[in-house]
Design an enzyme around this catalytic site. Sequence first.
Site, PDB file in Angstrom:
ATOM      1  N   GLU A 242       0.870  -1.187   0.000  1.00  0.00           N
ATOM      2  CA  GLU A 242       0.000   0.000   0.000  1.00  0.00           C
ATOM      3  C   GLU A 242       0.892   1.217   0.000  1.00  0.00           C
ATOM      4  O   GLU A 242       1.639   1.453   0.948  1.00  0.00           O
ATOM      5  CB  GLU A 242      -0.921  -0.026   1.224  1.00  0.00           C
ATOM      6  N   CYS A 276      -2.851   8.666   3.795  1.00  0.00           N
ATOM      7  CA  CYS A 276      -2.740   8.202   2.418  1.00  0.00           C
ATOM      8  C   CYS A 276      -4.082   8.237   1.709  1.00  0.00           C
ATOM      9  O   CYS A 276      -4.145   8.434   0.500  1.00  0.00           O
ATOM     10  CB  CYS A 276      -2.143   6.805   2.381  1.00  0.00           C
TER      11      CYS A 276
END
Length: 510
Positions: A242, A276
């Site tokens: 990720e 994020c």
Amino acid sequence: MTAVDRDRGAELVSVNPVTGAVVGRFPVHGAADVAAALERARAAAGWWAKLGADERRARLLRWAAYLAGQDGELVALLHEENGKVAADARIELLTALEHIRWAARQARRVLRTRRVLPGPFLADHTARVEYRPLGVVGVIGPWNYPILTPVGSIAYALAAGNTVVFKPSEHTPALGTRLARTFAEANPDAPAGVLGVVTGFGATGAALCAAGVDKIAFTGSAATGRAVMAACASTLTPVVVECGGKDPMVVADDADTRAAARAAAWGAMSNGGQTCAGVERVYVTRAAAEPFLAELRRALDGIHPGAGPDASYGPMTMPGQLDVVRRHVDDALAHGAYALVGGRKSVGEVFVEPVVLVDVPEDSAAVQEETFGPTLTVRTVADVDEAVELANGTAYALGATVFSRRHGDEIASRLDAGMVSVNAVLSFAAIPGLPFGGSGESGFGRVHGPEGLREFARPRSVATRRLALPGTTLTTFRRPPGLLAAVARAARLRHGGARRARGDSAPPPA
């Protein structure tokens, strides 16, 4: 965060990002230390896997209860080492607890043996898919959510029957070691290797990748993600990666502009913008632009960073991130954008005041690169079609947000994103049953939800012949004469009938 040499070897010194005060001192683990941690995890793996889903569930729930009982201390440590304000820290901890609980309670159901129909030509068989633990999972965690993000891999890997070696960020080693220690304290009967921890810099993470773990779960930058993949390639160690995002928000004509503005403000500024899957870009239709911008200014009125109890969010945890924020703001303003809120002077030496940049060119760094700071770009578009086109116009595809009273789901279906929240912000991250992840520069694989549990399990297919009917076995050199021809005729009937049902009378081309 600093490193110093001692007679006993290298030392990692964790410091408060605001005051510089020492939070803790930790060893810099080398390859031999990582190998020893892996050996402990291997030794514990058999015990943990043999417990079964119900016993693992009990121990994970015990861990969650133990963490909940220490919430005050953990919130204080999140503030001290990472800089988070109490509200951001508490939200992070509460969400982490929900993920532990969900993984613990759902692992048996999600990973149960699944029956499969064998088909007409193997009707004398039964078939099933079993899910088995991988063994030992290496987790490399980030500094921005040093509890929630690693828990999203650790809890799911443990629930699936694996043991874990956890390498926290060099910026938050106190939180990482505390997290592992709480599991041991909550489960004193568990071997030390069920959840182990190693501390250090990039070389420690590289050693973990090369140590022989059965999978790596990594969260961080795309550049480091590539390095992790390269390090794992030589041993064919699978990875789930990720790598952040440049997450858009689409505000349609029929949006509740007040709700959208408040969501954009929180999604962009909470946790200092170091999220994020927050909100970094807003595309608002012309009809909604004026009220949205007015509401956005109101939503940010009085919002400010700091270290005290009245602060809305904390500092830039990594000092180098200040340069990125400053560069993006300067570049946007130099290319014709204007600051609705804040501006160049908003970027200080530790804190960054909220910055909203309007009409930023799409090819600017502030739009195309992940900023990871309390900034937001807003662009007025003609309609939703243009908003969707621009929202999909970066290399990232992690999260997205849509505000529309009547067309939210339709707009969401057109966005290139692994996760979308409609008429809310970041909801997908707080719902444990939803998978978390993206594509492109945002990485690949999934944590959370059923997909997250299966990410840490190995499917095993089993086909068992139950009825040995004479003269029906194709997979033998002793098959009866004419059996293959009879099966071929049956296949033509089976598949040719489907063509006739569609009105396709001609045979398929050879």
